[in-house]
Design an enzyme around this catalytic site. Sequence first.
Site, PDB file in Angstrom:
ATOM      1  N   TYR A 222      -1.843  -0.820  10.768  1.00 55.99           N
ATOM      2  CA  TYR A 222      -1.974  -1.134   9.341  1.00 55.99           C
ATOM      3  C   TYR A 222      -0.744  -0.632   8.590  1.00 55.99           C
ATOM      4  O   TYR A 222      -0.153  -1.371   7.791  1.00 55.99           O
ATOM      5  CB  TYR A 222      -3.246  -0.493   8.783  1.00 55.99           C
ATOM      6  CG  TYR A 222      -3.435  -0.710   7.295  1.00 55.99           C
ATOM      7  CD1 TYR A 222      -3.891  -1.936   6.812  1.00 55.99           C
ATOM      8  CD2 TYR A 222      -3.157   0.299   6.376  1.00 55.99           C
ATOM      9  CE1 TYR A 222      -4.064  -2.141   5.448  1.00 55.99           C
ATOM     10  CE2 TYR A 222      -3.334   0.106   5.016  1.00 55.99           C
ATOM     11  CZ  TYR A 222      -3.791  -1.118   4.559  1.00 55.99           C
ATOM     12  OH  TYR A 222      -3.957  -1.325   3.208  1.00 55.99           O
TER      13      TYR A 222
ATOM     14  N   SER B 111       0.858  -1.182   0.000  1.00 59.46           N
ATOM     15  CA  SER B 111       0.000   0.000   0.000  1.00 59.46           C
ATOM     16  C   SER B 111       0.894   1.230   0.000  1.00 59.46           C
ATOM     17  O   SER B 111       2.079   1.165   0.356  1.00 59.46           O
ATOM     18  CB  SER B 111      -0.876   0.001   1.258  1.00 59.46           C
ATOM     19  OG  SER B 111      -1.512   1.250   1.456  1.00 59.46           O
TER      20      SER B 111
END
Length: 278
Positions: free
Chosen positions: A156, A143
């Site tokens: 995360y 990501s």
Amino acid sequence: MTGMAKTLLGKVIVITGGAQGIGATTAKALVREGARVAIGDLDEARAEKTAGELGGETLALRLDVTDTKAFTEFLDEVERRLGPIDVLINNAGIMLLNPLEQEDDDATTRQLDINLHAVIHGTREAVRRMRPRAGGHIVNVASQAGKVGFPGAATYCATKHAVVGLSEAVRQELRGSGVDISCVMPTVVRTHLADGLVETKLFKPVQPEDVATAIVATLKEPKFDVYVPRSLDATGRLGRLLPRAASEWFMRTIGADKVFSKAHAGERAEYEAKVRHS
């Protein structure tokens, strides 16, 4: 890579978390290229439905990526039914949001198990299978949060930073082996994982199709860093050249600091409850 792009026709490609979202969209794109796709997902019924819609030789099997023994057996079963794995796409991932001091241990562990430990195991298993054949390709879906820290999503971000670091290290270990590895780093993608996130004028989500297109392209012409959109590469380089205070000011100016920290809890409730307990 130089010369002609690789063909994906007949290649055996495995996608974790392939029942929906980025995984299912990528599977669809790969089937169009003539690949033989296996999707693994905890939601076996949804995986079978997706495989049925894709047609061809698409295989759907139940997969809990947090169970390393079952993950290995899943890969064994794919190879038994489709043949040696040419590509493994470590796509399964979840996101649970909260300021770090409000995050409970279960949320931390769940994200580490799925987003990081499973990617480590999948990558290791792929290398063990591909290196002896001097060929193959591992794609780890990270990501933009693997390059930048966003408030409200500390764990995360930590998992995605770790996936980037893992991939960079394994790339060096694989040098000269004939096995490629790529790290895919999209901005926010319009899937259920992004439910309730704040959208700003300069921080726009992309579609799963955009990520799928990028993955197909890098399988045909391998490269390590895969940004979606590609402009993230230039933005990231610029950010690293700026003093930290200036870089953080820019993030606040475009509203990037609010994307996760100001997410609408009510809109995320169904998604977060599902990924916590599935």
